[in-house]
Design a protein around this motif. Structure first.
Motif, PDB file in Angstrom:
ATOM      1  N   GLU A  37       0.859  -1.184   0.000  1.00 26.06           N
ATOM      2  CA  GLU A  37       0.000   0.000   0.000  1.00 26.06           C
ATOM      3  C   GLU A  37       0.897   1.236   0.000  1.00 26.06           C
ATOM      4  N   TRP A  38       0.799   2.035  -1.070  1.00 26.09           N
ATOM      5  CA  TRP A  38       1.692   3.182  -1.232  1.00 26.09           C
ATOM      6  C   TRP A  38       0.928   4.429  -1.661  1.00 26.09           C
ATOM      7  N   ASN A  39       1.385   5.539  -1.136  1.00 28.37           N
ATOM      8  CA  ASN A  39       0.910   6.865  -1.538  1.00 28.37           C
ATOM      9  C   ASN A  39       2.146   7.625  -2.005  1.00 28.37           C
ATOM     10  N   LEU A  40       2.220   7.937  -3.277  1.00 28.17           N
ATOM     11  CA  LEU A  40       3.441   8.560  -3.792  1.00 28.17           C
ATOM     12  C   LEU A  40       3.144   9.815  -4.602  1.00 28.17           C
ATOM     13  N   LYS A  41       4.133  10.674  -4.625  1.00 25.37           N
ATOM     14  CA  LYS A  41       4.062  11.930  -5.374  1.00 25.37           C
ATOM     15  C   LYS A  41       5.418  12.192  -6.011  1.00 25.37           C
ATOM     16  N   ALA A  42       5.405  12.542  -7.279  1.00 26.74           N
ATOM     17  CA  ALA A  42       6.647  12.795  -8.011  1.00 26.74           C
ATOM     18  C   ALA A  42       6.566  14.130  -8.734  1.00 26.74           C
ATOM     19  N   THR A  43       7.726  14.693  -9.017  1.00 24.18           N
ATOM     20  CA  THR A  43       7.820  15.941  -9.772  1.00 24.18           C
ATOM     21  C   THR A  43       8.217  15.632 -11.208  1.00 24.18           C
ATOM     22  N   TRP A  44       7.502  16.227 -12.166  1.00 20.52           N
ATOM     23  CA  TRP A  44       7.903  16.083 -13.561  1.00 20.52           C
ATOM     24  C   TRP A  44       8.304  17.448 -14.118  1.00 20.52           C
ATOM     25  N   THR A  45       9.279  17.433 -14.973  1.00 23.19           N
ATOM     26  CA  THR A  45       9.768  18.646 -15.622  1.00 23.19           C
ATOM     27  C   THR A  45       9.587  18.505 -17.123  1.00 23.19           C
ATOM     28  N   GLY A  46       8.947  19.491 -17.720  1.00 21.97           N
ATOM     29  CA  GLY A  46       8.734  19.482 -19.159  1.00 21.97           C
ATOM     30  C   GLY A  46       9.564  20.559 -19.832  1.00 21.97           C
ATOM     31  N   LYS A  47      10.039  20.271 -21.014  1.00 17.88           N
ATOM     32  CA  LYS A  47      10.803  21.254 -21.783  1.00 17.88           C
ATOM     33  C   LYS A  47      10.270  21.276 -23.206  1.00 17.88           C
ATOM     34  N   SER A  48       9.776  22.439 -23.620  1.00 17.97           N
ATOM     35  CA  SER A  48       9.214  22.572 -24.951  1.00 17.97           C
ATOM     36  C   SER A  48      10.327  22.633 -25.987  1.00 17.97           C
ATOM     37  N   LYS A  49       9.941  22.511 -27.262  1.00 14.41           N
ATOM     38  CA  LYS A  49      10.924  22.586 -28.348  1.00 14.41           C
ATOM     39  C   LYS A  49      11.590  23.949 -28.418  1.00 14.41           C
ATOM     40  N   THR A  50      10.933  24.964 -27.856  1.00  8.71           N
ATOM     41  CA  THR A  50      11.522  26.313 -27.833  1.00  8.71           C
ATOM     42  C   THR A  50      12.419  26.541 -26.624  1.00  8.71           C
ATOM     43  N   GLY A  51      12.528  25.527 -25.769  1.00  4.97           N
ATOM     44  CA  GLY A  51      13.431  25.633 -24.620  1.00  4.97           C
ATOM     45  C   GLY A  51      12.787  26.090 -23.333  1.00  4.97           C
ATOM     46  N   ILE A  52      11.480  26.336 -23.325  1.00  7.99           N
ATOM     47  CA  ILE A  52      10.792  26.785 -22.109  1.00  7.99           C
ATOM     48  C   ILE A  52      10.527  25.577 -21.209  1.00  7.99           C
ATOM     49  N   GLU A  53      10.810  25.738 -19.916  1.00  9.34           N
ATOM     50  CA  GLU A  53      10.625  24.647 -18.967  1.00  9.34           C
ATOM     51  C   GLU A  53       9.352  24.828 -18.152  1.00  9.34           C
ATOM     52  N   PHE A  54       8.720  23.707 -17.838  1.00 13.98           N
ATOM     53  CA  PHE A  54       7.502  23.683 -17.030  1.00 13.98           C
ATOM     54  C   PHE A  54       7.676  22.616 -15.955  1.00 13.98           C
ATOM     55  N   LYS A  55       6.986  22.812 -14.828  1.00 16.42           N
ATOM     56  CA  LYS A  55       7.057  21.831 -13.753  1.00 16.42           C
ATOM     57  C   LYS A  55       5.654  21.465 -13.278  1.00 16.42           C
ATOM     58  N   GLY A  56       5.519  20.229 -12.873  1.00 13.84           N
ATOM     59  CA  GLY A  56       4.252  19.759 -12.361  1.00 13.84           C
ATOM     60  C   GLY A  56       4.445  18.551 -11.467  1.00 13.84           C
ATOM     61  N   THR A  57       3.341  17.920 -11.106  1.00 17.62           N
ATOM     62  CA  THR A  57       3.400  16.771 -10.203  1.00 17.62           C
ATOM     63  C   THR A  57       2.576  15.612 -10.736  1.00 17.62           C
ATOM     64  N   VAL A  58       2.959  14.420 -10.305  1.00 20.33           N
ATOM     65  CA  VAL A  58       2.196  13.198 -10.556  1.00 20.33           C
ATOM     66  C   VAL A  58       1.913  12.578  -9.201  1.00 20.33           C
ATOM     67  N   GLU A  59       0.642  12.305  -8.922  1.00 21.34           N
ATOM     68  CA  GLU A  59       0.282  11.707  -7.639  1.00 21.34           C
ATOM     69  C   GLU A  59      -0.450  10.387  -7.852  1.00 21.34           C
ATOM     70  N   VAL A  60      -0.074   9.402  -7.050  1.00 16.88           N
ATOM     71  CA  VAL A  60      -0.760   8.113  -7.032  1.00 16.88           C
ATOM     72  C   VAL A  60      -1.139   7.868  -5.577  1.00 16.88           C
ATOM     73  N   PRO A  61      -2.396   8.144  -5.213  1.00 15.39           N
ATOM     74  CA  PRO A  61      -2.774   8.097  -3.796  1.00 15.39           C
ATOM     75  C   PRO A  61      -2.972   6.704  -3.223  1.00 15.39           C
ATOM     76  N   ASN A  62      -3.180   5.694  -4.087  1.00 14.76           N
ATOM     77  CA  ASN A  62      -3.484   4.376  -3.514  1.00 14.76           C
ATOM     78  C   ASN A  62      -3.010   3.252  -4.432  1.00 14.76           C
ATOM     79  N   LEU A  63      -1.694   3.054  -4.458  1.00 16.15           N
ATOM     80  CA  LEU A  63      -1.138   1.878  -5.132  1.00 16.15           C
ATOM     81  C   LEU A  63      -1.189   0.738  -4.121  1.00 16.15           C
ATOM     82  N   SER A  64      -2.096  -0.199  -4.328  1.00 12.59           N
ATOM     83  CA  SER A  64      -2.251  -1.261  -3.326  1.00 12.59           C
ATOM     84  C   SER A  64      -2.730  -2.549  -3.974  1.00 12.59           C
TER      85      SER A  64
END
Length: 339
Positions: free
Chosen positions: A82-109
């Motif tokens: 039983e796991w609750n996890l959160k990760a950070t993802w970083t995106g980079k567009s073809k023009t070089g602009i960076e974006f940040k966000g999250t991925v959450e999985v509240p109930n891997l069980s």
């Protein structure tokens, strides 16, 4: 008490060399929490997806809470996780602009089927809208689902070694993957009629072999040094590494994600090594053979890979192209055409 092979069969108990847990009858439990935590991080970090809008990559596992264990009773394995996890993802567009966000999985069980697993993908509050968000919500979320499924597979194969003890004839009883929905039953795995390989042979997995080729604008001796010289490896890997450039010498790089041993070295001509990624089954190594061929003003490199897990074929190919071929060319200026 009757000896093995003699007397009334109702009272026969199998003889065991180690005299413990006869017939796997007694309840045994193994805590898989620490192992699972490291495995989940290894599988998630570096996960990436890419399309014409740019590329997204999981760069950090910021939250990993939960537990995992395996129990053996009467030769049956019962899995609990039983796991609750959160990760950070970083995106980079073809023009070089960076974006940040999250991925959450509240109930891997063990209660949830993998296809029903809830995966939430979000952009950070201060980030502008980007097409990369759609990429992460679709292909990114699906890839996260796949690697979490891989974690469950590894838990049921790699970590279970030794849980089912060998019987009198030296073989272990295996379990099939019948899964229960009830959490109180903790995903019971029913015994199958087949037998596993002899104890201590490890888990057999399907593997593949493939060959990669590339050319570098340098001489064979110089390219040979790139692979066996610690300073040069650290330069193109852009991170600390340990490289003992001799037969029997060990290497470890990318924060332990890649490790192995040099088994044969023919200066300026050939390198053979035991090589593995840390998310592969425990102690499983591929055999990698590098052959360097002089092509006048450039060197052709042939990389033969044998024993790579089937499920890791594409990722291993892309890893060699990205972290070895492209990185070496960019770092040392050995750019050349790709076959």
């Amino acid at each position: 008490m009757a000896k093995w092979g003699e007397g009334d069969p109702r009272w026969i108990v199998e003889e065991r060399a180690d005299a413990t847990n006869v017939n796997n009858w007694h309840w045994t439990e193994r805590d898989a929490t620490n192992w699972s935590s490291e495995k989940l991080k290894a599988l998630l970090l570096g996960l990436s997806v890419e399309n014409e809008d740019g590329k997204c990559e999981v760069t950090e596992v910021s939250k990993l809470e939960g537990e995992a264990s395996i129990n053996n009773r009467k030769g049956k394995l019962i899995f609990f996780y039983e796991w609750n996890l959160k990760a950070t993802w970083t995106g980079k567009s073809k023009t070089g602009i960076e974006f940040k966000g999250t991925v959450e999985v509240p109930n891997l069980s063990d209660e949830n089927d993998m296809e029903d697993l809830a995966i939430s993908v979000m952009l950070n509050k201060d980030e502008p809208e980007t097409p990369l968000m759609k990429l992460m919500k679709t292909e990114g979320a699906e890839k996260v689902r796949q690697v979490l499924g891989s974690y469950v597979d590894y838990l049921k194969t790699e970590f279970t070694q030794g849980m089912i003890l060998p019987t009198a004839n030296g073989v272990s009883k295996t379990s099939s993957n019948s899964q229960s929905k009830a959490k109180c039953d903790k995903t019971q795995i029913s015994s199958s009629s087949s037998s596993a390989p002899p104890a201590n042979t490890g888990v057999k997995i399907p593997t593949c072999k493939f060959t990669l080729r590339d050319t570098f604008l340098t001489s064979p001796p110089e390219l040979y040094r790139v692979f066996v010289n610690q300073d040069m490896v650290q330069a193109f890997m852009h991170s600390p590494a340990v490289v003992e450039g001799e037969r029997g010498g060990k290497f470890r790089m990318l924060d332990g994600k890649v490790s192995g041993e040099f088994t044969e070295l023919v200066p300026d001509e050939k390198i053979v090594m035991k090589w593995r990624c840390n998310n592969w089954p425990c102690e499983h190594y591929a055999t990698i053979t590098l052959t360097l061929m002089d092509r006048s003003n450039e060197t052709e490199l042939k990389v033969e890979c044998r024993g790579v897990p089937d499920s890791e074929e594409e990722q291993t190919k892309e890893g060699w192209k990205r972290y070895y071929f492209e990185a070496i060319k960019q770092t040392f200026g050995y750019g050349a055409r790709l076959f």
